[in-house]
Every structure is written in C-alpha cells, then in structure tokens.
Design a protein around this motif. Structure first.
Motif, short mmCIF file in Angstrom:
data_model
loop_
_atom_site.label_atom_id
_atom_site.label_comp_id
_atom_site.label_asym_id
_atom_site.label_seq_id
_atom_site.Cartn_x
_atom_site.Cartn_y
_atom_site.Cartn_z
N UNK A 1 -51.92 -15.85 100.19
CA UNK A 1 -50.70 -15.07 99.98
C UNK A 1 -49.69 -16.02 99.34
N UNK A 2 -49.41 -15.82 98.06
CA UNK A 2 -48.60 -16.76 97.29
C UNK A 2 -47.27 -16.15 96.86
N UNK A 3 -46.30 -17.03 96.59
CA UNK A 3 -44.95 -16.59 96.28
C UNK A 3 -44.92 -15.65 95.07
N UNK A 4 -45.46 -16.09 93.95
CA UNK A 4 -45.44 -15.26 92.73
C UNK A 4 -46.55 -14.22 92.72
N UNK A 5 -47.74 -14.63 93.12
CA UNK A 5 -48.93 -13.78 92.95
C UNK A 5 -49.15 -12.81 94.09
N UNK B 1 -40.01 -25.07 96.19
CA UNK B 1 -40.97 -26.03 96.77
C UNK B 1 -42.28 -25.33 97.12
N UNK B 2 -42.15 -24.14 97.68
CA UNK B 2 -43.34 -23.37 98.06
C UNK B 2 -44.15 -23.02 96.80
N UNK B 3 -43.47 -22.50 95.78
CA UNK B 3 -44.16 -22.10 94.54
C UNK B 3 -44.84 -23.30 93.90
N UNK B 4 -44.21 -24.47 93.95
CA UNK B 4 -44.79 -25.68 93.35
C UNK B 4 -46.06 -26.09 94.10
N UNK C 1 -43.07 -8.68 91.49
CA UNK C 1 -43.51 -7.54 90.67
C UNK C 1 -42.37 -6.55 90.47
N UNK C 2 -42.58 -5.64 89.50
CA UNK C 2 -41.63 -4.54 89.34
C UNK C 2 -42.22 -3.24 89.89
N UNK C 3 -43.50 -3.22 90.16
CA UNK C 3 -44.16 -2.03 90.71
C UNK C 3 -45.62 -2.35 90.93
N UNK C 4 -46.38 -1.43 91.59
CA UNK C 4 -47.79 -1.73 91.88
C UNK C 4 -48.63 -1.86 90.60
N UNK C 5 -49.32 -2.95 90.48
CA UNK C 5 -50.25 -3.15 89.36
C UNK C 5 -51.16 -4.33 89.68
#
Ligand SMILES: [Zn+2]
Length: 261
Positions: free
Chosen positions: A181-185, A103-106, A230-234
C-alpha cells in the motif's frame, strides 16, 4: 552472359548489405525486434518470429530525437507528439507533500525500484498479453502531465477507467514480486513475467494475490479502486522491458510479435 550474371550477383550482394546496414527507426515507447544470434539468448529477451530469432529492444521515451546502440547497431528514436493531460487534484496534501509524506514516498520509490531490478531469468514470458481490465482508456501512454497546472513527469502508463470493484486480471503468466500500500500508487502489485518484462497495477480497491505467488494468464489479481493519488477509480497500468516503460497498448494488440517486423 557469365559477366552479366556476375554483375547481377555483385549488385545483389551490395543491395543486401545496404539494407542490412540501413538505419533503423522506431517510436518512443515501442519495442523493436533485431535479428539475434545464439549469444544474445542470455542477455536479451529473444523470440522466434517466422522461424528467425530476434532480440526485443525497448525504445525509451526520454531518448526522442536521439539514438541508442545495441552492439554495433544504431537505432534512431523518432520525436512524437503524444498530447497532454491536465488533471486537478483538490487535496493539496497529495500535490505539495508534507515532509513526512515525501519521506514515505521516497522510501517507497526505493522499494519499488528494487523490485523492478530483480526480475527472473528463468521465467520465459508469454508475449501474447491480454488487457488486464475492461473499461475506457482515460489517459494514454506518453502524455505530458500537468497537475493543477504544474508540469510533471510524462505519463508513461495506460489509465483504464472502470467502476470501483471491476475485476483486474493478469495479462500474462508470471510471478508476483511485490504487493503493498503505497502513497502514490495505493494498493499496488508488481508482476515479473521474466527476462525484464514486468507489469505493475496501481490504485486497487482489493488485492487477491500474494508476493512469490505464481499466477496464470487471465487469473483475477484484484479489483479497480481509487487508493493512492487519483481523481477517480481507474487502473494505472505500467509495463517495463529492461526497466524501460513501454506503451502498454502496443503489447496487447493482436499479432504483437508480427507487428514488430
Ligand atoms: Zn495513470
């Protein structure tokens, strides 16, 4: 002699019209420049290259092997193999989302979409983009994405890996139109460069700009981090033209505008 000249003239006119009507081809994710008239100035991002006016048209990744039309002009988009990228995310809650997280991501995707739709027609973009961060390219534009072996949407951005805290600069002038501040990003910035040219910055450890702030090319906007999924800083860097995600590596190449001809 007169006749010969006339024939030559006709032949010349034929060749010119043949080349003008020749079909145009381009790669997905690239921008194509098409001769523009003064009527186009309000509708398209137009630029002067070698003293002629062109409108810049993005070629959508999704339209591979298909054609798009700009007024009456047909542009064919090539099929291209961009390769694939397989990543593993151990935190299952970031892959198979709970009801609350989805729901948050949407909700967040709607906020981001709204920002992308509201670009300025007053800002005139500076198309000489520079790279936003010094680092190593870890995933290029267009890769087919698999997360834990599940097929996902293609990666229509550029990933540049760098140590946590590496400075991120704005590749061109613009206005910050979204910070959050977003769930995926994770920590996320959207910059409007004008006329449909927009860039976004994901996974930052810190953000140094505010919404509605005008920024200069080269200004520090934040630092590389590993917030969000993420899998690491980028830095996950996305560039849009008219809502189409284009290949960020193309726009930072030297002589970008000349390369369009
Ligand atoms: Zn990415």
């Amino acid at each position: 002699m007169k006749n010969k000249l006339k024939n030559f003239g006709l032949c010349y006119i034929f060749l010119i019209s043949f080349f003008n009507n020749a079909e145009k081809f381009g790669d997905p994710g690239e921008i194509i420049a098409i001769k523009a008239s003064s009527d186009d100035i309000d509708k398209y991002l137009t630029v002067e290259i070698n003293e002629s006016l062109y409108k810049l048209i993005p070629l959508p990744f999704e339209k591979q092997n298909k054609s798009i039309y700009v007024n009456d002009e047909k542009i064919n988009i090539n099929q291209k193999d961009f390769g694939e990228s397989r990543i593993t995310i151990k935190n299952n809650s970031m892959v198979n989302l709970s009801k609350e997280d989805s729901d948050r991501a949407f909700k967040e995707s709607k906020i981001i979409q709204k920002a992308l739709n509201n670009y300025s027609k007053f800002l005139v973009p500076d198309l000489n983009f520079i790279s936003p961060v010094e680092g190593v390219i870890s995933s290029r534009y267009g890769k087919k994405r698999y997360i834990n072996n599940q097929p996902r949407s293609p990666h229509l951005s550029l990933d540049i890996a760098a140590a946590e805290g590496t400075k991120i600069i704005s590749p061109s002038k613009g206005e910050v139109i979204l910070v959050g501040d977003f769930f995926y990003s994770g920590n996320f910035i959207v910059i409007d460069h004008g006329f449909g040219l927009i860039s976004t910055y994901s996974h930052l450890s810190s953000v140094l700009v505010k919404e509605n702030e005008f920024i200069k090319k080269g200004q520090k906007i934040g630092e590389v981090g590993s917030t969000g999924r993420v899998t690491g800083p980028h830095l996950h860097w996305t560039v849009y033209l008219n809502k189409v995600r284009i290949n960020p590596e193309s726009i930072i190449q030297e002589n970008f505008l000349e390369s369009l001809l």
